[in-house]
Design a protein around this motif. Structure first.
Motif, PDB file in Angstrom:
ATOM      1  N   ALA A   1       0.834  -1.200   0.000  1.00  0.00           N
ATOM      2  CA  ALA A   1       0.000   0.000   0.000  1.00  0.00           C
ATOM      3  C   ALA A   1       0.871   1.253   0.000  1.00  0.00           C
ATOM      4  O   ALA A   1       0.484   2.283  -0.563  1.00  0.00           O
ATOM      5  N   ILE A   2       2.044   1.176   0.617  1.00  0.00           N
ATOM      6  CA  ILE A   2       2.966   2.312   0.628  1.00  0.00           C
ATOM      7  C   ILE A   2       3.420   2.629  -0.796  1.00  0.00           C
ATOM      8  O   ILE A   2       3.426   3.788  -1.223  1.00  0.00           O
ATOM      9  N   ASN A   3       3.820   1.588  -1.541  1.00  0.00           N
ATOM     10  CA  ASN A   3       4.232   1.798  -2.932  1.00  0.00           C
ATOM     11  C   ASN A   3       3.085   2.361  -3.768  1.00  0.00           C
ATOM     12  O   ASN A   3       3.282   3.254  -4.602  1.00  0.00           O
ATOM     13  N   LEU A   4       1.891   1.835  -3.560  1.00  0.00           N
ATOM     14  CA  LEU A   4       0.728   2.317  -4.308  1.00  0.00           C
ATOM     15  C   LEU A   4       0.511   3.806  -4.088  1.00  0.00           C
ATOM     16  O   LEU A   4       0.269   4.560  -5.033  1.00  0.00           O
ATOM     17  N   SER A   5       0.590   4.238  -2.844  1.00  0.00           N
ATOM     18  CA  SER A   5       0.343   5.646  -2.538  1.00  0.00           C
ATOM     19  C   SER A   5       1.452   6.540  -3.071  1.00  0.00           C
ATOM     20  O   SER A   5       1.191   7.652  -3.539  1.00  0.00           O
ATOM     21  N   LEU A   6       2.686   6.072  -3.027  1.00  0.00           N
ATOM     22  CA  LEU A   6       3.802   6.855  -3.557  1.00  0.00           C
ATOM     23  C   LEU A   6       3.706   7.006  -5.078  1.00  0.00           C
ATOM     24  O   LEU A   6       3.888   8.094  -5.621  1.00  0.00           O
ATOM     25  N   ILE A   7       3.417   5.899  -5.750  1.00  0.00           N
ATOM     26  CA  ILE A   7       3.350   5.935  -7.212  1.00  0.00           C
ATOM     27  C   ILE A   7       2.147   6.746  -7.681  1.00  0.00           C
ATOM     28  O   ILE A   7       2.206   7.418  -8.711  1.00  0.00           O
ATOM     29  N   SER A   8       1.076   6.743  -6.912  1.00  0.00           N
ATOM     30  CA  SER A   8      -0.134   7.449  -7.327  1.00  0.00           C
ATOM     31  C   SER A   8       0.081   8.951  -7.469  1.00  0.00           C
ATOM     32  O   SER A   8      -0.594   9.603  -8.273  1.00  0.00           O
ATOM     33  N   VAL A   9       1.022   9.518  -6.702  1.00  0.00           N
ATOM     34  CA  VAL A   9       1.228  10.965  -6.771  1.00  0.00           C
ATOM     35  C   VAL A   9       2.157  11.366  -7.915  1.00  0.00           C
ATOM     36  O   VAL A   9       2.518  12.532  -8.040  1.00  0.00           O
ATOM     37  N   THR A  10       2.549  10.401  -8.744  1.00  0.00           N
ATOM     38  CA  THR A  10       3.390  10.735  -9.905  1.00  0.00           C
ATOM     39  C   THR A  10       2.562  11.222 -11.091  1.00  0.00           C
ATOM     40  O   THR A  10       3.127  11.615 -12.110  1.00  0.00           O
ATOM     41  N   THR A  11       1.251  11.213 -10.967  1.00  0.00           N
ATOM     42  CA  THR A  11       0.392  11.636 -12.075  1.00  0.00           C
ATOM     43  C   THR A  11       0.783  12.993 -12.673  1.00  0.00           C
ATOM     44  O   THR A  11       0.827  13.137 -13.905  1.00  0.00           O
ATOM     45  N   PRO A  12       1.063  14.026 -11.852  1.00  0.00           N
ATOM     46  CA  PRO A  12       1.449  15.324 -12.451  1.00  0.00           C
ATOM     47  C   PRO A  12       2.680  15.244 -13.352  1.00  0.00           C
ATOM     48  O   PRO A  12       2.799  16.022 -14.306  1.00  0.00           O
ATOM     49  N   ILE A  13       3.599  14.306 -13.052  1.00  0.00           N
ATOM     50  CA  ILE A  13       4.785  14.136 -13.904  1.00  0.00           C
ATOM     51  C   ILE A  13       4.353  13.737 -15.306  1.00  0.00           C
ATOM     52  O   ILE A  13       4.813  14.298 -16.307  1.00  0.00           O
TER      53      ILE A  13
END
Length: 309
Positions: A97-109
């Motif tokens: 779940a930690i990886n999921l939340s971290l990767i999810s905020v890469t959308t603006p990139i």
């Protein structure tokens, strides 16, 4: 309770962010209990029923505008709803779940990258920030071992979540320009409707597979209700209240605390621990996005975050 509109908006944006972070924990809890397509379809069907109880008059009133915007709404439903939810649920089967939340905020990139490919010029600050954040996501995906990147050895879940983030970036760009006379709530209702239609054939296919699982127990019931009510309807409503009262810039900065809440909830409810890889990649991802946001040409935070997880 809140005399200051800005504080009220910040509280709403924070609540939405926490609910989206909780969605990744719920996705992990549901692993082995309900199949991803079935969870996604059930979630959005219930969310659609809830939305219909108070949005149908508005949808009917705005239909003459909405029908001209239907191709964009359908495309957004595909990339931001029908694809995003199952991808994140499939990802939850093989990553934390930690990886999921971290990767999810890469959308603006990915919004910046896709926008540049479409001819939109970006500032040097934007590219520097996005490069740092992108390296942070690569560092996370290869679990701190860059040799994995060279050898293309990744956790399947991390790659699926990256694909979901790319899809959500496309969704955000599709809905960047909304016709006058068409409200967000009408768009949300129509997207939910078309997403459910798209997911029905997927569920039928999934039901024929040997891996099909549907154990109606407390965990599954909680997962469906939380995803439909909290992560879809309540989070969306509170996020838009946050945008209106605190503004997109402040709300966007609050959204980037999602990995913090995701890590906290994962620790409390799943027993996951945050290691050095998460810390380093988190600093690079969030720091890079902050750096990119220094440029007035960067994509506004509100474009990326109307309907997470």
């Amino acid at each position: 309770m809140f005399k200051n509109r800005r504080y009220y908006g910040m509280a709403c944006a924070l609540l939405a962010t926490m609910l989206w972070a909780g969605a990744f924990v719920v996705a992990r809890l549901a692993v082995g209990q309900i199949s991803p397509m079935t969870l996604g379809a059930t979630r959005w069907f219930i969310a659609l029923l809830i939305l219909c109880t108070f949005t149908l008059p508005r949808v009917k009133k705005e239909w003459h505008v909405a029908k001209k915007f239907l191709p964009q709404i359908i495309a957004a439903a595909l990339t931001g709803v029908a694809a995003y939810s199952p991808l994140s649920y499939f990802a939850a089967q093989t990553t934390s779940a930690i990886n999921l939340s971290l990767i999810s905020v890469t959308t603006p990139i990915f919004i910046v990258i896709i926008s540049s490919l479409m001819g939109q010029k970006q500032s040097s600050n934007t590219w520097i920030g996005c490069t740092i954040a992108l390296f942070g996501s690569f560092y996370l995906v290869c679990n701190g071992d860059m040799e994995r990147l060279i050898g293309l050895h990744f956790a399947a879940g991390d790659i699926l979540m990256l694909l979901a983030a790319v899809g959500f970036a496309i969704y955000s760009l599709i809905l960047r320009k909304i016709p006058e006379g068409l409200s967000q709530i009408t768009i949300m209702s129509l997207m939910s409707f078309f997403a459910v239609l798209m997911l029905i054939p997927c569920v039928i296919w999934e039901s024929t597979q040997p891996s099909m699982i549907f154990n109606m127990n407390g965990i599954v019931f909680f997962s469906i209700v939380f995803s439909a009510v909290c992560s879809s309807v309540i989070a969306w409503l509170t996020w838009n209240i946050g945008l209106e009262n605190a503004g997109p810039a402040t709300s966007g900065m609050i959204y980037y605390s999602l990995p913090l809440w995701g890590g906290l909830f994962a620790f409390l409810f799943l027993g996951e621990t945050m290691g050095m890889v998460h810390l380093v990649s988190g600093i690079m991802i969030i720091g890079g996005i902050f750096w990119a946001s220094r440029s007035p040409k960067t994509t506004p935070a509100k474009d990326a975050l109307p309907n997470e997880a």
